[in-house]
Design an enzyme around this catalytic site. Structure first.
Site, mmCIF file in Angstrom:
data_model
loop_
_atom_site.group_PDB
_atom_site.id
_atom_site.type_symbol
_atom_site.label_atom_id
_atom_site.label_comp_id
_atom_site.label_asym_id
_atom_site.label_seq_id
_atom_site.Cartn_x
_atom_site.Cartn_y
_atom_site.Cartn_z
ATOM 1 N N GLY A 286 62.501 -58.182 -34.888
ATOM 2 C CA GLY A 286 62.598 -59.153 -35.974
ATOM 3 C C GLY A 286 61.257 -59.420 -36.621
ATOM 4 O O GLY A 286 60.715 -60.505 -36.513
ATOM 5 N N THR A 287 60.698 -58.456 -37.291
ATOM 6 C CA THR A 287 59.257 -58.300 -37.350
ATOM 7 C C THR A 287 58.664 -58.241 -38.745
ATOM 8 O O THR A 287 59.386 -58.180 -39.732
ATOM 9 C CB THR A 287 58.930 -56.985 -36.607
ATOM 10 O OG1 THR A 287 57.550 -56.821 -36.511
ATOM 11 C CG2 THR A 287 59.481 -55.810 -37.355
#
Length: 217
Positions: free
Chosen positions: A16-17
């Protein structure tokens, strides 16, 4: 509540970057945030290093499923190590990107991970490649990826300049990560950065409380 937990387990751990890489005069900067989440709802780790060294002067950043990305980078390290022994020289950056591409393409039905590959070699100098989810490779002077990237396209398009100095590029990358981490709820933690040049690799970690701020918090 029970159903919510089951759904989160099925989604698995995601990076989730926010990831990025940019070429400057004589080298390349690659970096990411450090937050991992489950289904984008629960922060499972604040200290994941998503900047992975696959060879001496070649790094990659991962986005998507953490388990998938770690499995691919582990396999890529093995292939590149074997390749360098066979060739009796360090692998090219495009070779590393091609290895990741093959692994992603051959397993595209099972994998949920994409990569940015960046590094320096004697043939072409600093390079940045995007390896997409389905196994496509694209060379770019700079690139961003991950959920946080949607918040900073305008910033990077406006601020990136060819032939920046090392310090300018490092500040550019740090600012971009700070902006994304400030807006994206599944990006956060610290900023991991690697500066890759002919001379070697420099690792830079910027703690969350040291990141630049662009608005009142």
């Amino acid at each position: 509540m029970e159903k919510h937990c089951v759904d989160s387990e099925v989604k698995g751990v995601s990076t989730g970057t926010t990831i990025l890489a940019a070429i400057f005069d004589g080298g390349v900067v690659i970096g990411s945030d450090s937050r991992a989440s489950i289904g984008g709802e629960y922060v499972s780790s604040r200290t994941i290093n998503k900047v992975i060294q696959v060879h001496d002067r070649i790094f990659c950043c991962m986005a998507g499923s953490l388990a998938d990305a770690q499995a691919v980078t582990k396999a890529a390290k093995f292939h590149l190590s074997f390749h360098s022994v066979q060739m009796e020289s360090p692998p090219l950056v495009i070779a590393a990107a091609s290895v990741l591409k093959e692994l992603c393409y051959k397993n595209k039905e099972e994998l949920q991970a994409g990569f940015i590959t960046a590094g320096w070699d004697k043939k072409k100098g600093p390079q940045v490649y995007v390896v997409s989810l389905g196994g496509m490779v694209v060379s770019q002077p700079f690139t961003i990826g991950g959920s946080g990237s949607t918040y900073i396209y305008g910033y990077v398009d406006a601020k990136y300049k060819p032939n920046m100095s090392r310090d300018e590029c490092l500040q550019f990358a740090t600012n971009a990560l700070a902006l994304a981490m400030g807006r994206d709820n599944v990006s956060g933690g610290v900023a991991h950065l690697a500066v890759i040049t002919e001379k070697g690799v420099e690792h830079v970690v910027v703690p969350g409380n040291k990141l630049p701020k662009f608005h009142d918090e």
